[in-house]
Design a protein around this motif. Structure first.
Motif, PDB file in Angstrom:
ATOM      1  N   THR A  97      49.227  39.772  47.393  1.00 16.48           N
ATOM      2  CA  THR A  97      47.889  39.746  46.809  1.00 16.48           C
ATOM      3  C   THR A  97      46.945  38.966  47.723  1.00 16.48           C
ATOM      4  O   THR A  97      47.373  38.134  48.523  1.00 16.48           O
ATOM      5  CB  THR A  97      47.879  39.086  45.413  1.00 16.48           C
ATOM      6  OG1 THR A  97      48.201  37.699  45.565  1.00 16.48           O
ATOM      7  CG2 THR A  97      48.847  39.772  44.458  1.00 16.48           C
ATOM      8  N   ARG A 126      43.900  47.884  51.267  1.00 16.25           N
ATOM      9  CA  ARG A 126      43.743  47.076  50.054  1.00 16.25           C
ATOM     10  C   ARG A 126      43.637  48.029  48.873  1.00 16.25           C
ATOM     11  O   ARG A 126      43.021  49.077  48.970  1.00 16.25           O
ATOM     12  CB  ARG A 126      42.476  46.228  50.109  1.00 16.25           C
ATOM     13  CG  ARG A 126      42.485  45.164  51.163  1.00 16.25           C
ATOM     14  CD  ARG A 126      41.231  44.332  51.154  1.00 16.25           C
ATOM     15  NE  ARG A 126      40.063  45.152  51.469  1.00 16.25           N
ATOM     16  CZ  ARG A 126      38.809  44.768  51.304  1.00 16.25           C
ATOM     17  NH1 ARG A 126      38.535  43.581  50.819  1.00 16.25           N
ATOM     18  NH2 ARG A 126      37.809  45.553  51.636  1.00 16.25           N
ATOM     19  N   GLU A 127      44.239  47.610  47.751  1.00 18.83           N
ATOM     20  CA  GLU A 127      44.110  48.405  46.523  1.00 18.83           C
ATOM     21  C   GLU A 127      44.343  47.511  45.315  1.00 18.83           C
ATOM     22  O   GLU A 127      45.053  46.509  45.393  1.00 18.83           O
ATOM     23  CB  GLU A 127      45.090  49.577  46.527  1.00 18.83           C
ATOM     24  CG  GLU A 127      46.540  49.190  46.630  1.00 18.83           C
ATOM     25  CD  GLU A 127      47.461  50.380  46.830  1.00 18.83           C
ATOM     26  OE1 GLU A 127      48.576  50.331  46.275  1.00 18.83           O
ATOM     27  OE2 GLU A 127      47.084  51.324  47.529  1.00 18.83           O
ATOM     28  N   ARG A 128      43.721  47.868  44.231  1.00 14.17           N
ATOM     29  CA  ARG A 128      43.894  47.122  42.984  1.00 14.17           C
ATOM     30  C   ARG A 128      45.329  47.293  42.497  1.00 14.17           C
ATOM     31  O   ARG A 128      45.911  48.370  42.575  1.00 14.17           O
ATOM     32  CB  ARG A 128      42.935  47.625  41.905  1.00 14.17           C
ATOM     33  CG  ARG A 128      41.495  47.400  42.275  1.00 14.17           C
ATOM     34  CD  ARG A 128      40.889  46.353  41.394  1.00 14.17           C
ATOM     35  NE  ARG A 128      39.548  46.040  41.867  1.00 14.17           N
ATOM     36  CZ  ARG A 128      39.137  44.827  42.145  1.00 14.17           C
ATOM     37  NH1 ARG A 128      39.936  43.800  42.000  1.00 14.17           N
ATOM     38  NH2 ARG A 128      37.919  44.615  42.563  1.00 14.17           N
ATOM     39  N   SER A 186      38.284  37.483  52.532  1.00 18.11           N
ATOM     40  CA  SER A 186      37.743  38.806  52.217  1.00 18.11           C
ATOM     41  C   SER A 186      37.110  39.509  53.424  1.00 18.11           C
ATOM     42  O   SER A 186      37.434  40.662  53.702  1.00 18.11           O
ATOM     43  CB  SER A 186      36.763  38.700  51.049  1.00 18.11           C
ATOM     44  OG  SER A 186      36.361  39.980  50.648  1.00 18.11           O
ATOM     45  N   GLU A 219      44.300  44.794  37.090  1.00 19.43           N
ATOM     46  CA  GLU A 219      43.117  45.274  37.806  1.00 19.43           C
ATOM     47  C   GLU A 219      42.358  44.160  38.520  1.00 19.43           C
ATOM     48  O   GLU A 219      41.592  44.425  39.436  1.00 19.43           O
ATOM     49  CB  GLU A 219      42.180  46.010  36.838  1.00 19.43           C
ATOM     50  CG  GLU A 219      42.659  47.391  36.457  1.00 19.43           C
ATOM     51  CD  GLU A 219      42.578  48.376  37.621  1.00 19.43           C
ATOM     52  OE1 GLU A 219      41.551  48.421  38.319  1.00 19.43           O
ATOM     53  OE2 GLU A 219      43.574  49.094  37.841  1.00 19.43           O
ATOM     54  N   SER A 276      43.715  41.851  40.287  1.00 20.93           N
ATOM     55  CA  SER A 276      44.477  41.484  41.475  1.00 20.93           C
ATOM     56  C   SER A 276      44.376  42.592  42.530  1.00 20.93           C
ATOM     57  O   SER A 276      44.528  43.766  42.223  1.00 20.93           O
ATOM     58  CB  SER A 276      45.932  41.263  41.071  1.00 20.93           C
ATOM     59  OG  SER A 276      46.673  40.786  42.148  1.00 20.93           O
ATOM     60  N   VAL A 277      44.125  42.192  43.772  1.00 24.46           N
ATOM     61  CA  VAL A 277      44.041  43.145  44.880  1.00 24.46           C
ATOM     62  C   VAL A 277      45.255  42.933  45.788  1.00 24.46           C
ATOM     63  O   VAL A 277      45.533  41.814  46.217  1.00 24.46           O
ATOM     64  CB  VAL A 277      42.733  42.957  45.685  1.00 24.46           C
ATOM     65  CG1 VAL A 277      42.700  43.888  46.890  1.00 24.46           C
ATOM     66  CG2 VAL A 277      41.529  43.189  44.789  1.00 24.46           C
TER      67      VAL A 277
END
Length: 155
Positions: free
Chosen positions: A60, A90-92, A76, A97, A99-100
């Motif tokens: 994460t 990167r994805e949820r 980021s 939701e 947390s990436v």
């Protein structure tokens, strides 16, 4: 008087400041890394991000920031640039939701193979032996622990 004699006296001489010696060393080491990392198309902070991902796999953003001892606002933009370059994705998280998740792409894994020579090249460039590196790293981690503890104590 020797430098050691001055150490406890609160000297304000720049070259006697531990913080400045660390700062100068960090800048010099980062500069030594620069040509090695330019060959990979990476900056030093991007290299650190990839080191965490190569070690841990998908993680994460929060865990990545903690590992690098950086805040989210610093991590980021690094991730955005790495994603734009096709090195990470990167994805949820499906389970949360908020947390990436971050992981290396195929290109990121290819960079791992090319980056494997970087630590040895830096050690060779600095002339430090393996035992020197281990000793210095242990001393710096001990200083980190002590400084963190001091930062958490009220004056």
């Amino acid at each position: 008087m020797t430098n050691e004699d001055h150490a406890g006296e609160g000297s304000l001489l720049l070259d006697e400041q531990l913080c400045f010696a660390l700062y100068a060393a960090q800048r010099a080491v980062t500069a030594a890394y620069r040509p090695l990392l330019e060959e990979l198309g990476l900056t030093y902070p991007q290299y650190l991000v990839l080191l965490v991902l190569w070690e841990r796999g998908e993680t994460t953003v929060k865990e990545l920031a903690e590992a690098l001892r950086l805040d989210y606002g610093t991590v980021s933009p690094l991730l955005k640039r790495l994603e734009s370059a096709g090195v990470v994705r990167r994805e949820r998280a499906a389970h949360d939701e908020r947390s990436v998740l971050v992981a290396c792409t195929g290109l990121g894994e290819e960079l791992r193979e090319r980056a494997a020579r970087v630590p040895g090249a830096l050690r060779s460039a600095t002339g430090l032996g393996g035992a020197d590196v281990v000793r210095l790293r242990e001393e710096l981690w001990e200083l980190t622990r002590r400084a963190q503890a001091a930062a958490e104590r009220p004056l």
